[in-house]
Design a protein around this motif. Sequence first.
Motif, mmCIF file in Angstrom:
data_model
loop_
_atom_site.group_PDB
_atom_site.id
_atom_site.type_symbol
_atom_site.label_atom_id
_atom_site.label_comp_id
_atom_site.label_asym_id
_atom_site.label_seq_id
_atom_site.Cartn_x
_atom_site.Cartn_y
_atom_site.Cartn_z
ATOM 1 N N ASP A 106 0.843 -1.192 0.000
ATOM 2 C CA ASP A 106 0.000 0.000 0.000
ATOM 3 C C ASP A 106 0.879 1.242 0.000
ATOM 4 N N SER A 107 0.257 2.414 0.033
ATOM 5 C CA SER A 107 1.006 3.660 -0.071
ATOM 6 C C SER A 107 1.983 3.849 1.072
ATOM 7 N N THR A 108 1.649 3.334 2.252
ATOM 8 C CA THR A 108 2.550 3.464 3.404
ATOM 9 C C THR A 108 3.835 2.683 3.169
ATOM 10 N N VAL A 109 3.707 1.454 2.715
ATOM 11 C CA VAL A 109 4.873 0.613 2.459
ATOM 12 C C VAL A 109 5.737 1.214 1.359
ATOM 13 N N LEU A 110 5.101 1.670 0.282
ATOM 14 C CA LEU A 110 5.847 2.243 -0.832
ATOM 15 C C LEU A 110 6.593 3.503 -0.407
ATOM 16 N N ALA A 111 5.921 4.362 0.369
ATOM 17 C CA ALA A 111 6.556 5.604 0.824
ATOM 18 C C ALA A 111 7.743 5.302 1.731
ATOM 19 N N LEU A 112 7.585 4.324 2.619
ATOM 20 C CA LEU A 112 8.659 3.978 3.548
ATOM 21 C C LEU A 112 9.877 3.450 2.812
ATOM 22 N N ARG A 113 9.685 2.498 1.937
ATOM 23 C CA ARG A 113 10.831 1.890 1.257
ATOM 24 C C ARG A 113 11.531 2.894 0.348
ATOM 25 N N ASP A 114 10.754 3.764 -0.336
ATOM 26 C CA ASP A 114 11.381 4.754 -1.211
ATOM 27 C C ASP A 114 12.141 5.810 -0.410
ATOM 28 N N ALA A 115 11.578 6.191 0.746
ATOM 29 C CA ALA A 115 12.248 7.182 1.584
ATOM 30 C C ALA A 115 13.555 6.628 2.139
ATOM 31 N N LEU A 116 13.548 5.389 2.563
ATOM 32 C CA LEU A 116 14.761 4.783 3.125
ATOM 33 C C LEU A 116 15.816 4.578 2.037
ATOM 34 N N LEU A 124 25.517 8.079 0.425
ATOM 35 C CA LEU A 124 26.602 7.823 -0.513
ATOM 36 C C LEU A 124 27.099 9.099 -1.178
ATOM 37 N N ASN A 125 26.188 10.016 -1.427
ATOM 38 C CA ASN A 125 26.512 11.214 -2.196
ATOM 39 C C ASN A 125 26.924 12.409 -1.349
ATOM 40 N N ASN A 126 26.821 12.285 -0.027
ATOM 41 C CA ASN A 126 27.152 13.396 0.845
ATOM 42 C C ASN A 126 27.936 12.915 2.053
ATOM 43 N N ASP A 127 28.729 13.814 2.587
ATOM 44 C CA ASP A 127 29.507 13.499 3.782
ATOM 45 C C ASP A 127 28.627 13.760 5.000
ATOM 46 N N ILE A 128 27.851 12.765 5.376
ATOM 47 C CA ILE A 128 26.895 12.908 6.470
ATOM 48 C C ILE A 128 27.370 12.114 7.679
ATOM 49 N N LYS A 129 27.317 12.746 8.837
ATOM 50 C CA LYS A 129 27.706 12.058 10.055
ATOM 51 C C LYS A 129 26.720 10.932 10.357
ATOM 52 N N PRO A 130 27.193 9.802 10.853
ATOM 53 C CA PRO A 130 26.309 8.652 11.146
ATOM 54 C C PRO A 130 25.129 9.010 12.035
ATOM 55 N N GLU A 131 25.371 9.847 13.068
ATOM 56 C CA GLU A 131 24.281 10.180 13.971
ATOM 57 C C GLU A 131 23.189 10.988 13.275
ATOM 58 N N ALA A 132 23.590 11.838 12.299
ATOM 59 C CA ALA A 132 22.613 12.620 11.547
ATOM 60 C C ALA A 132 21.782 11.708 10.649
ATOM 61 N N LEU A 133 22.446 10.706 10.074
ATOM 62 C CA LEU A 133 21.742 9.755 9.212
ATOM 63 C C LEU A 133 20.751 8.929 10.024
ATOM 64 N N VAL A 134 21.170 8.495 11.202
ATOM 65 C CA VAL A 134 20.278 7.725 12.078
ATOM 66 C C VAL A 134 19.084 8.572 12.493
ATOM 67 N N ASP A 135 19.340 9.850 12.798
ATOM 68 C CA ASP A 135 18.259 10.748 13.179
ATOM 69 C C ASP A 135 17.257 10.905 12.041
ATOM 70 N N SER A 136 17.756 11.025 10.808
ATOM 71 C CA SER A 136 16.877 11.129 9.643
ATOM 72 C C SER A 136 16.063 9.861 9.466
ATOM 73 N N TYR A 137 16.717 8.718 9.694
ATOM 74 C CA TYR A 137 16.022 7.426 9.596
ATOM 75 C C TYR A 137 14.864 7.366 10.588
ATOM 76 N N ILE A 138 15.132 7.786 11.822
ATOM 77 C CA ILE A 138 14.104 7.765 12.862
ATOM 78 C C ILE A 138 12.945 8.688 12.494
ATOM 79 N N GLN A 139 13.273 9.854 11.936
ATOM 80 C CA GLN A 139 12.231 10.800 11.549
ATOM 81 C C GLN A 139 11.363 10.244 10.429
ATOM 82 N N VAL A 140 11.992 9.567 9.462
ATOM 83 C CA VAL A 140 11.227 8.976 8.360
ATOM 84 C C VAL A 140 10.271 7.911 8.888
#
Length: 252
Positions: A106-116, A124-140
Amino acid sequence: MNITKRSLATILIAVLQMSGCSVLTPPANIEVLEKDGAYWANYSADRRGSIIQKTSANGTTSVRVCSEPSPDTASDFEAQASAIKTGIAQASGSIGQHVVVLPGRDSTVLALRDALYSLCLLSLNNDIKPEALVDSYIQVVGAITQYARAKAAVEVAQAGTVNWRGAQEEERKGFQNIVNGDLKAARLNFARAEAYYPSYHNTYEIGRELAKIENINGDKTEKTKELYKKIVDSWSWGVPSEDLEKIREKSK
């Protein structure tokens, strides 16, 4: 720009370990994007592709992989065995393949997988600190969870099984108990409100914070003031004006 046998073996082993069974057979093609650095492995429409990034630093080499979400396709034998029988298959542009609406997509599953997947590409394309990436993951995940809960609430409401008045009354009592400093009673009020009507106002968020405060061993003052501030700044929807003013005073 040729890939050595050793480099190719290293890349494919990493993909096999990190991307699961969908890549256990060779990809349709591997192209070099950057010599000894980045590669693109592409697949037929019924298999997902992977972006492979090989980096070297301080004498060590590492490989990072972003695999696309699993495709909503099936091969001929799969489609004939299941999808076509239920009438949910649609011929695609690729010979011998069928686009399939898979159960649970459904739309929830599709949105989640595409966002992740987008987060993986971002890493891969940016120099992002691990903690910032984890925070973004949690927000998504949090945003998708909120959406799923709101959707579930609508479905429940359409089925006529929610108790709007009950949720409203428990929420009102909950804010009164917060004003009076009885946070334990308030937590029960918001838990009941959430049970009566999932996603009603901010009952879930406030109830969750109250539970965190209740589980603190020791001084709860700082966390309690933080709760007051969150209610004033972000969770004021549904708070009676007189209670909101008192909570605002408590937040100072």
